[in-house]
Design a protein around this motif. Sequence first.
Motif, mmCIF file in Angstrom:
data_model
loop_
_atom_site.group_PDB
_atom_site.id
_atom_site.type_symbol
_atom_site.label_atom_id
_atom_site.label_comp_id
_atom_site.label_asym_id
_atom_site.label_seq_id
_atom_site.Cartn_x
_atom_site.Cartn_y
_atom_site.Cartn_z
ATOM 1 N N ALA A 17 6.367 15.298 8.408
ATOM 2 C CA ALA A 17 7.478 14.424 9.030
ATOM 3 C C ALA A 17 7.761 13.279 8.332
ATOM 4 O O ALA A 17 7.057 12.854 7.347
ATOM 5 C CB ALA A 17 7.371 14.165 10.674
ATOM 6 N N LEU A 18 8.997 12.746 8.357
ATOM 7 C CA LEU A 18 9.418 11.577 7.484
ATOM 8 C C LEU A 18 8.355 10.483 8.014
ATOM 9 O O LEU A 18 8.362 10.274 9.352
ATOM 10 C CB LEU A 18 10.715 11.268 7.882
ATOM 11 N N VAL A 19 8.139 9.697 7.065
ATOM 12 C CA VAL A 19 7.336 8.240 7.146
ATOM 13 C C VAL A 19 8.397 7.198 7.138
ATOM 14 O O VAL A 19 9.095 7.116 6.143
ATOM 15 C CB VAL A 19 6.186 8.142 6.376
ATOM 16 N N LEU A 20 8.500 6.364 7.896
ATOM 17 C CA LEU A 20 9.204 5.045 7.919
ATOM 18 C C LEU A 20 8.531 3.795 8.378
ATOM 19 O O LEU A 20 8.205 3.827 9.688
ATOM 20 C CB LEU A 20 10.669 5.241 8.630
ATOM 21 N N LEU A 21 8.220 3.394 7.464
ATOM 22 C CA LEU A 21 7.524 1.621 7.613
ATOM 23 C C LEU A 21 8.358 0.708 7.577
ATOM 24 O O LEU A 21 9.031 0.312 6.304
ATOM 25 C CB LEU A 21 6.133 1.612 6.956
ATOM 26 N N ARG A 22 8.477 -0.286 8.474
ATOM 27 C CA ARG A 22 9.550 -1.331 8.398
ATOM 28 C C ARG A 22 8.978 -2.630 7.923
ATOM 29 O O ARG A 22 8.057 -3.039 8.268
ATOM 30 C CB ARG A 22 10.454 -1.345 9.652
ATOM 31 N N CYS A 23 9.778 -3.117 6.959
ATOM 32 C CA CYS A 23 9.511 -4.529 6.551
ATOM 33 C C CYS A 23 10.862 -5.455 6.527
ATOM 34 O O CYS A 23 11.825 -5.043 5.712
ATOM 35 C CB CYS A 23 8.648 -4.365 5.243
ATOM 36 N N ASN A 24 10.693 -6.463 7.042
ATOM 37 C CA ASN A 24 11.973 -7.385 6.663
ATOM 38 C C ASN A 24 11.261 -8.711 6.295
ATOM 39 O O ASN A 24 10.187 -9.200 6.733
ATOM 40 C CB ASN A 24 12.612 -7.738 8.139
ATOM 41 N N TYR A 25 11.965 -9.317 5.300
ATOM 42 C CA TYR A 25 11.424 -10.518 4.659
ATOM 43 C C TYR A 25 12.184 -11.977 4.840
ATOM 44 O O TYR A 25 13.560 -11.512 5.096
ATOM 45 C CB TYR A 25 11.046 -10.376 3.138
ATOM 46 N N SER A 26 11.805 -13.068 4.677
ATOM 47 C CA SER A 26 12.485 -14.189 4.851
ATOM 48 C C SER A 26 12.136 -15.071 3.342
ATOM 49 O O SER A 26 11.074 -15.166 3.173
ATOM 50 C CB SER A 26 12.187 -15.092 5.852
ATOM 51 N N SER A 27 13.219 -15.201 2.749
ATOM 52 C CA SER A 27 12.758 -15.952 1.530
ATOM 53 C C SER A 27 14.053 -16.654 1.154
ATOM 54 O O SER A 27 15.144 -16.438 0.980
ATOM 55 C CB SER A 27 12.499 -14.877 0.322
ATOM 56 N N SER A 28 13.896 -17.806 0.480
ATOM 57 C CA SER A 28 14.874 -18.851 -0.030
ATOM 58 C C SER A 28 15.483 -18.420 -1.324
ATOM 59 O O SER A 28 16.411 -19.010 -1.720
ATOM 60 C CB SER A 28 14.337 -20.211 -0.084
ATOM 61 N N VAL A 29 14.647 -17.981 -2.071
ATOM 62 C CA VAL A 29 14.978 -17.474 -3.539
ATOM 63 C C VAL A 29 14.932 -15.780 -3.475
ATOM 64 O O VAL A 29 14.291 -15.258 -2.639
ATOM 65 C CB VAL A 29 14.138 -18.150 -4.253
ATOM 66 N N PRO A 30 15.506 -15.232 -4.584
ATOM 67 C CA PRO A 30 15.543 -13.828 -4.699
ATOM 68 C C PRO A 30 13.831 -13.423 -4.916
ATOM 69 O O PRO A 30 13.216 -13.789 -5.584
ATOM 70 C CB PRO A 30 16.012 -13.442 -6.042
ATOM 71 N N PRO A 31 13.455 -12.553 -3.836
ATOM 72 C CA PRO A 31 11.875 -12.403 -3.782
ATOM 73 C C PRO A 31 11.312 -11.224 -4.678
ATOM 74 O O PRO A 31 12.161 -10.324 -5.070
ATOM 75 C CB PRO A 31 11.678 -11.920 -2.235
ATOM 76 N N TYR A 32 10.176 -11.339 -5.168
ATOM 77 C CA TYR A 32 9.455 -10.057 -5.221
ATOM 78 C C TYR A 32 8.744 -9.416 -4.156
ATOM 79 O O TYR A 32 8.085 -10.111 -3.422
ATOM 80 C CB TYR A 32 8.304 -10.606 -6.456
ATOM 81 N N LEU A 33 8.903 -8.201 -3.878
ATOM 82 C CA LEU A 33 8.575 -7.515 -2.868
ATOM 83 C C LEU A 33 7.440 -6.510 -3.226
ATOM 84 O O LEU A 33 7.717 -5.609 -4.064
ATOM 85 C CB LEU A 33 9.315 -6.977 -1.829
ATOM 86 N N PHE A 34 6.433 -6.456 -2.251
ATOM 87 C CA PHE A 34 5.103 -5.337 -2.763
ATOM 88 C C PHE A 34 4.888 -4.442 -1.395
ATOM 89 O O PHE A 34 5.060 -5.028 -0.244
ATOM 90 C CB PHE A 34 3.999 -6.192 -3.044
ATOM 91 N N TRP A 35 4.419 -3.233 -1.587
ATOM 92 C CA TRP A 35 3.720 -2.400 -0.346
ATOM 93 C C TRP A 35 2.400 -2.021 -1.098
ATOM 94 O O TRP A 35 2.133 -1.651 -2.268
ATOM 95 C CB TRP A 35 4.606 -1.183 -0.155
ATOM 96 N N TYR A 36 1.539 -2.589 -0.013
ATOM 97 C CA TYR A 36 0.145 -2.133 -0.468
ATOM 98 C C TYR A 36 -0.405 -1.063 0.575
ATOM 99 O O TYR A 36 0.111 -1.320 1.796
ATOM 100 C CB TYR A 36 -0.771 -3.332 -0.628
ATOM 101 N N VAL A 37 -1.364 -0.377 0.305
ATOM 102 C CA VAL A 37 -2.257 0.710 1.249
ATOM 103 C C VAL A 37 -3.633 0.166 1.182
ATOM 104 O O VAL A 37 -4.187 0.031 -0.045
ATOM 105 C CB VAL A 37 -1.991 2.085 0.878
ATOM 106 N N GLN A 38 -4.136 0.254 2.204
ATOM 107 C CA GLN A 38 -5.631 0.000 2.597
ATOM 108 C C GLN A 38 -6.329 1.087 3.073
ATOM 109 O O GLN A 38 -6.069 1.141 4.465
ATOM 110 C CB GLN A 38 -5.854 -1.428 3.287
ATOM 111 N N TYR A 39 -6.921 1.834 2.682
ATOM 112 C CA TYR A 39 -7.657 2.931 3.280
ATOM 113 C C TYR A 39 -9.167 2.288 4.034
ATOM 114 O O TYR A 39 -9.401 1.205 3.740
ATOM 115 C CB TYR A 39 -8.320 4.088 2.366
ATOM 116 N N PRO A 40 -9.480 2.891 5.001
ATOM 117 C CA PRO A 40 -10.735 2.346 5.899
ATOM 118 C C PRO A 40 -11.886 1.868 4.778
ATOM 119 O O PRO A 40 -12.291 2.565 3.891
ATOM 120 C CB PRO A 40 -11.181 3.312 6.706
ATOM 121 N N ASN A 41 -12.250 0.801 4.851
ATOM 122 C CA ASN A 41 -13.390 0.251 4.254
ATOM 123 C C ASN A 41 -13.340 0.292 2.757
ATOM 124 O O ASN A 41 -13.991 0.145 1.917
ATOM 125 C CB ASN A 41 -14.684 0.982 4.285
#
Lengths: 113, 112
Positions: A17-41
């Motif tokens: 199935a489709l994966v959709l993970l939502r992220c909204n940001y607040s920034s006063s300047v054009p931001p740099y945005l990142f997604w990270y993944v953390q597997y257990p341990n």
Amino acid sequence: AQSVTQLGSHVSVSEGALVLLRCNYSSSVPPYLFWYVQYPNQGLQLLLKYTSAATLVKGINGFEAEFKKSETSFHLTKPSAHMSDAAEYFCAVSPQYGNKLVFGAGTILRVKS
Amino acid sequence: SAVISQKPSRDICQRGTSLTIQCQVDSQVTMMFWYRQQPGQSLTLIATANQGSEATYESGFVIDKFPISRPNLTFSTLTVSNMSPEDSSIYLCSVDGRYGYTFGSGTRLTVV
């Protein structure tokens, strides 16, 4: 000040199935945005980043994210979930490259067989 | 991207003692960042370490509790001092690089 909101602390999808993970940001300047993944341990692995180039960013493992300035969003998607995608995902923002990262609370993705 | 070697990977410590965490980077970097991840929570920045100057601490973190050294452009240490059970967390170092911020594998600290 920058901040990140990840909607949904837990997301469950079926394999394929489709994966959709939502992220909204607040920034006063054009931001740099990142997604990270953390597997257990384990530590954090960079999935993808937006640094003011193309608004649709492709990352590793079939993930991509679209920067939408009008919606202040940077949602993470993957067309077809795999069992190995089960992990915790963090969205992060930085006001400029080389500056500190501000992380969202994280979303735990569960993939059902 | 930069490769970070962080150690120890985990430790169990007695309250009142101190633990020093080391991060070695395979290339020279200007800034190194130290984060804390408390159980079940996200990452919070402790401090930013520049070589040759005092570390800059975030609100809620103080140098006496988390002294940091940055003797050169490839190495940094974070000490967790006078530990209490509330310090049980994962501590991670990070550096900025051309392809994104890279993180060490983390130090899982348990204080008993």
